[in-house]
Each structure stands twice: as structure tokens, then as C-alpha cells.
Design a protein around this motif. Structure first.
Motif, short mmCIF file in Angstrom:
data_model
loop_
_atom_site.label_atom_id
_atom_site.label_comp_id
_atom_site.label_asym_id
_atom_site.label_seq_id
_atom_site.Cartn_x
_atom_site.Cartn_y
_atom_site.Cartn_z
N SER A 32 0.82 -1.21 0.00
CA SER A 32 0.00 0.00 0.00
C SER A 32 0.86 1.26 0.00
O SER A 32 0.52 2.25 -0.65
CB SER A 32 -0.95 0.00 1.20
N TRP A 34 3.86 1.48 -1.35
CA TRP A 34 4.40 1.58 -2.70
C TRP A 34 3.37 2.15 -3.67
O TRP A 34 3.69 3.02 -4.49
CB TRP A 34 4.87 0.22 -3.18
N MET A 35 2.11 1.68 -3.57
CA MET A 35 1.06 2.19 -4.45
C MET A 35 0.80 3.67 -4.22
O MET A 35 0.57 4.42 -5.16
CB MET A 35 -0.22 1.38 -4.28
N GLN A 36 0.85 4.09 -2.97
CA GLN A 36 0.64 5.51 -2.66
C GLN A 36 1.76 6.36 -3.25
O GLN A 36 1.51 7.41 -3.85
CB GLN A 36 0.57 5.70 -1.15
N TYR A 38 3.73 5.56 -5.82
CA TYR A 38 3.67 5.48 -7.27
C TYR A 38 2.56 6.35 -7.83
O TYR A 38 2.73 7.02 -8.85
CB TYR A 38 3.50 4.02 -7.70
N SER A 39 1.40 6.35 -7.18
CA SER A 39 0.30 7.20 -7.66
C SER A 39 0.65 8.67 -7.51
O SER A 39 0.27 9.49 -8.36
CB SER A 39 -1.00 6.87 -6.93
N THR A 40 1.38 9.03 -6.47
CA THR A 40 1.84 10.41 -6.30
C THR A 40 2.78 10.78 -7.44
O THR A 40 2.69 11.88 -8.00
CB THR A 40 2.56 10.58 -4.95
N LEU A 42 2.82 9.43 -10.47
CA LEU A 42 2.07 9.51 -11.72
C LEU A 42 1.27 10.81 -11.83
O LEU A 42 1.08 11.34 -12.93
CB LEU A 42 1.12 8.31 -11.86
N LEU A 43 0.80 11.32 -10.69
CA LEU A 43 0.04 12.57 -10.70
C LEU A 43 0.95 13.79 -10.80
O LEU A 43 0.48 14.90 -10.99
CB LEU A 43 -0.83 12.67 -9.45
N LYS A 45 2.80 15.07 -8.38
CA LYS A 45 2.85 15.85 -7.15
C LYS A 45 4.23 15.76 -6.52
O LYS A 45 4.98 14.81 -6.76
CB LYS A 45 1.82 15.34 -6.15
N TYR A 48 3.17 13.08 -1.22
CA TYR A 48 1.89 12.39 -1.05
C TYR A 48 1.02 13.08 -0.01
O TYR A 48 -0.17 12.80 0.10
CB TYR A 48 2.12 10.93 -0.67
#
Length: 79
Positions: A32, A34-36, A38-40, A42-43, A45, A48
Motif C-alpha cells: 500500500s 508503494w502504491m501511494q 507510485y500514484s503520487t 504519476l500525478l 505531485k 503524497y
């Protein structure tokens, strides 16, 4: 904080059987995080913790009434 949680879960997996439960919690925690991250990325930002453009009222950390409810409910449940 994350390292202490990981160490605690590894120790618990050795003390209690079946230890797979604790190791799956460790994998869930690492996954979780790592996903947080990675999504940061990709956006685009910088962090996070940047919550300026969150549209969901439940997830926004500035919702003080909801957070107060969560704190009180946690204390009531523990008693």
C-alpha cells in the motif's frame, strides 16, 4: 515508523503460528505504501501529503467534524 511496524510483524510471525497472517499484513503495508508513492509520482505531485485538490469530503484531512467523530468513536470502542 514503518521499520518498527515491519520489525514487529516479523517478530510476531516468529512467535505466533501461523506466522503467514503477520507476514501478509507486512506485505500489505509495504504494497500500500508503494502504491501511494507510485500514484503520487504519476500525478506529478511533489509529496503524497499534498491534499489541495482532493474532492472527496471523507478523505480530506481538513474535515474536522469527521475526524472528531473518528477519535471519539475509537475511544468509546476501547472502553
Amino acid at each position: 515508523m514503518r521499520i518498527s511496524t515491519a520489525c514487529l510483524l516479523v517478530i510476531l510471525s516468529q512467535v505466533y503460528r501461523p506466522g503467514l497472517i503477520f507476514l501478509s499484513l507486512l506485505a500489505s503495508d509495504i504494497g500500500s505504501h508503494w502504491m501511494q508513492m507510485y500514484s503520487t509520482f504519476l500525478l506529478g505531485k511533489g509529496s503524497y501529503k499534498d491534499v489541495k485538490d482532493i474532492t472527496n469530503w471523507l478523505c480530506f484531512k481538513g474535515n474536522q467534524m469527521f475526524m472528531a467523530y473518528c477519535c471519539v468513536a475509537c475511544e468509546v470502542i476501547q472502553t
